[in-house]
Write a protein that holds these residues in place. Structure first.
Motif, PDB file in Angstrom:
ATOM      1  N   TYR A  45       4.511 -36.018   8.574  1.00 26.62           N
ATOM      2  CA  TYR A  45       3.355 -36.912   8.595  1.00 26.62           C
ATOM      3  C   TYR A  45       3.516 -37.993   7.541  1.00 26.62           C
ATOM      4  N   SER A  46       2.822 -39.088   7.737  1.00 30.82           N
ATOM      5  CA  SER A  46       2.828 -40.175   6.766  1.00 30.82           C
ATOM      6  C   SER A  46       2.147 -39.720   5.486  1.00 30.82           C
ATOM      7  N   ALA A  47       2.309 -40.502   4.436  1.00 32.73           N
ATOM      8  CA  ALA A  47       1.527 -40.277   3.229  1.00 32.73           C
ATOM      9  C   ALA A  47       0.063 -40.529   3.594  1.00 32.73           C
ATOM     10  N   PRO A  48      -0.885 -39.850   2.950  1.00 30.83           N
ATOM     11  CA  PRO A  48      -2.299 -40.087   3.261  1.00 30.83           C
ATOM     12  C   PRO A  48      -2.701 -41.549   3.033  1.00 30.83           C
ATOM     13  N   ILE A  49      -3.470 -42.058   3.977  1.00 35.78           N
ATOM     14  CA  ILE A  49      -3.928 -43.448   3.947  1.00 35.78           C
ATOM     15  C   ILE A  49      -5.443 -43.443   3.817  1.00 35.78           C
ATOM     16  N   LYS A  50      -5.959 -44.233   2.878  1.00 34.06           N
ATOM     17  CA  LYS A  50      -7.408 -44.285   2.644  1.00 34.06           C
ATOM     18  C   LYS A  50      -8.083 -45.150   3.703  1.00 34.06           C
ATOM     19  N   ALA A  51      -9.250 -44.702   4.156  1.00 39.67           N
ATOM     20  CA  ALA A  51     -10.045 -45.466   5.120  1.00 39.67           C
ATOM     21  C   ALA A  51     -11.521 -45.209   4.838  1.00 39.67           C
ATOM     22  N   ARG A  52     -12.367 -46.000   5.463  1.00 34.50           N
ATOM     23  CA  ARG A  52     -13.818 -45.815   5.365  1.00 34.50           C
ATOM     24  C   ARG A  52     -14.393 -45.896   6.778  1.00 34.50           C
ATOM     25  N   ALA A  53     -15.305 -44.991   7.085  1.00 31.71           N
ATOM     26  CA  ALA A  53     -15.975 -44.991   8.386  1.00 31.71           C
ATOM     27  C   ALA A  53     -17.220 -44.124   8.282  1.00 31.71           C
ATOM     28  N   ASP A  86      -4.968 -40.472  15.918  1.00 27.75           N
ATOM     29  CA  ASP A  86      -4.908 -39.894  17.260  1.00 27.75           C
ATOM     30  C   ASP A  86      -5.004 -38.372  17.169  1.00 27.75           C
ATOM     31  N   GLU A  87      -4.806 -37.686  18.294  1.00 26.43           N
ATOM     32  CA  GLU A  87      -4.943 -36.230  18.342  1.00 26.43           C
ATOM     33  C   GLU A  87      -3.883 -35.493  17.517  1.00 26.43           C
ATOM     34  N   TYR A  88      -2.880 -36.193  17.041  1.00 25.45           N
ATOM     35  CA  TYR A  88      -1.835 -35.576  16.215  1.00 25.45           C
ATOM     36  C   TYR A  88      -2.061 -35.820  14.721  1.00 25.45           C
ATOM     37  N   SER A  89      -3.093 -36.571  14.377  1.00 24.51           N
ATOM     38  CA  SER A  89      -3.368 -36.919  12.984  1.00 24.51           C
ATOM     39  C   SER A  89      -4.054 -35.780  12.249  1.00 24.51           C
ATOM     40  N   LYS A  90      -3.906 -35.794  10.928  1.00 22.21           N
ATOM     41  CA  LYS A  90      -4.585 -34.837  10.055  1.00 22.21           C
ATOM     42  C   LYS A  90      -5.478 -35.614   9.105  1.00 22.21           C
ATOM     43  N   LEU A  91      -6.617 -35.006   8.742  1.00 24.17           N
ATOM     44  CA  LEU A  91      -7.632 -35.716   7.970  1.00 24.17           C
ATOM     45  C   LEU A  91      -8.021 -34.974   6.696  1.00 24.17           C
ATOM     46  N   PHE A  92      -8.370 -35.740   5.679  1.00 23.91           N
ATOM     47  CA  PHE A  92      -8.922 -35.231   4.425  1.00 23.91           C
ATOM     48  C   PHE A  92     -10.345 -35.767   4.349  1.00 23.91           C
ATOM     49  N   ILE A  93     -11.317 -34.937   4.728  1.00 26.54           N
ATOM     50  CA  ILE A  93     -12.712 -35.371   4.747  1.00 26.54           C
ATOM     51  C   ILE A  93     -13.455 -34.853   3.513  1.00 26.54           C
ATOM     52  N   ASP A  94     -13.457 -33.551   3.316  1.00 27.48           N
ATOM     53  CA  ASP A  94     -14.155 -32.935   2.184  1.00 27.48           C
ATOM     54  C   ASP A  94     -13.194 -32.601   1.048  1.00 27.48           C
ATOM     55  N   VAL A  95     -11.916 -32.925   1.221  1.00 30.22           N
ATOM     56  CA  VAL A  95     -10.875 -32.669   0.229  1.00 30.22           C
ATOM     57  C   VAL A  95     -10.235 -34.005  -0.124  1.00 30.22           C
ATOM     58  N   ASP A 110      -8.073 -30.941   5.603  1.00 30.62           N
ATOM     59  CA  ASP A 110      -9.106 -29.974   5.976  1.00 30.62           C
ATOM     60  C   ASP A 110      -9.688 -30.188   7.372  1.00 30.62           C
ATOM     61  N   TYR A 111      -9.262 -31.238   8.084  1.00 34.15           N
ATOM     62  CA  TYR A 111      -9.727 -31.477   9.456  1.00 34.15           C
ATOM     63  C   TYR A 111      -8.573 -31.948  10.334  1.00 34.15           C
ATOM     64  N   VAL A 112      -8.698 -31.678  11.628  1.00 36.56           N
ATOM     65  CA  VAL A 112      -7.780 -32.199  12.633  1.00 36.56           C
ATOM     66  C   VAL A 112      -8.595 -32.932  13.690  1.00 36.56           C
ATOM     67  N   VAL A 113      -7.954 -33.835  14.398  1.00 41.23           N
ATOM     68  CA  VAL A 113      -8.613 -34.610  15.450  1.00 41.23           C
ATOM     69  C   VAL A 113      -8.533 -33.829  16.754  1.00 41.23           C
ATOM     70  N   LYS A 114      -9.666 -33.663  17.411  1.00 40.57           N
ATOM     71  CA  LYS A 114      -9.714 -32.953  18.685  1.00 40.57           C
ATOM     72  C   LYS A 114      -9.723 -33.913  19.872  1.00 40.57           C
ATOM     73  N   ARG A 115     -10.381 -35.063  19.729  1.00 41.46           N
ATOM     74  CA  ARG A 115     -10.454 -36.012  20.844  1.00 41.46           C
ATOM     75  C   ARG A 115     -10.731 -37.406  20.300  1.00 41.46           C
ATOM     76  N   VAL A 116     -10.211 -38.413  20.976  1.00 43.69           N
ATOM     77  CA  VAL A 116     -10.407 -39.813  20.604  1.00 43.69           C
ATOM     78  C   VAL A 116     -11.100 -40.529  21.753  1.00 43.69           C
ATOM     79  N   SER A 117     -12.090 -41.342  21.421  1.00 38.25           N
ATOM     80  CA  SER A 117     -12.767 -42.164  22.415  1.00 38.25           C
ATOM     81  C   SER A 117     -12.819 -43.586  21.871  1.00 38.25           C
ATOM     82  N   LYS A 118     -12.055 -44.483  22.505  1.00 41.16           N
ATOM     83  CA  LYS A 118     -12.008 -45.866  22.039  1.00 41.16           C
ATOM     84  C   LYS A 118     -12.633 -46.770  23.085  1.00 41.16           C
ATOM     85  N   GLY A 119     -13.756 -47.374  22.714  1.00 42.44           N
ATOM     86  CA  GLY A 119     -14.403 -48.343  23.574  1.00 42.44           C
ATOM     87  C   GLY A 119     -13.982 -49.752  23.192  1.00 42.44           C
TER      88      GLY A 119
END
Length: 136
Positions: A45-53, A86-95, A110-119
């Protein structure tokens, strides 16, 4: 233009939380503690990338299931940004990941992506807590 203005309301800065994501790169040969190849492939996996949402605090239930009845997820991330999650990404939400000198981390997501919906304007990700982490 009216539709875009309405969507921007959901992406207000005060509604957003900081989190990190890692994108799937591919598989590489696994090496044991002695430096020998094991014959196995491991995902990288890539190095963790910071985002806001906006990250919801609710969980999926029978009343509100925008991703369908068969999908179990704990939270949703939504934004107007086009993040490469995407569904293969890993997330740091509470960590919060702790970085080494190369920008990588040994911290477990601490989280994985289960489904993506892009409008057209809004992107939404259903995410699930990874086993081994306590729920909030």
């Amino acid at each position: 233009m009216f539709g875009l203005k309405g969507v921007q309301m959901f992406d207000l800065v005060e509604n957003q939380r900081e989190f990190y994501y890692q994108t799937y790169i591919g598989k590489e040969d696994e090496v044991d503690d002695n430096g020998y190849l094991t014959g196995e492939k491991i995902p990288t996996y890539s190095a963790p990338i910071k985002a806001r949402a906006m990250i919801s605090e609710n969980t999926s239930d029978a009343i509100d299931m925008p991703f369908g009845k068969d999908l179990v997820y704990d939270k949703m991330i939504s934004t107007v940004q086009d993040l490469p999650i995407d569904e293969y990404s890993k997330l740091f939400i509470d960590v919060i990941p702790v970085f080494d000198e190369n920008g990588f981390t040994e911290t477990k997501p601490d989280y994985v992506v289960k489904r993506v919906s892009k409008g057209i304007y809004q992107k939404v990700w259903a995410i699930q807590k990874v086993d081994g982490y306590e729920s909030d």
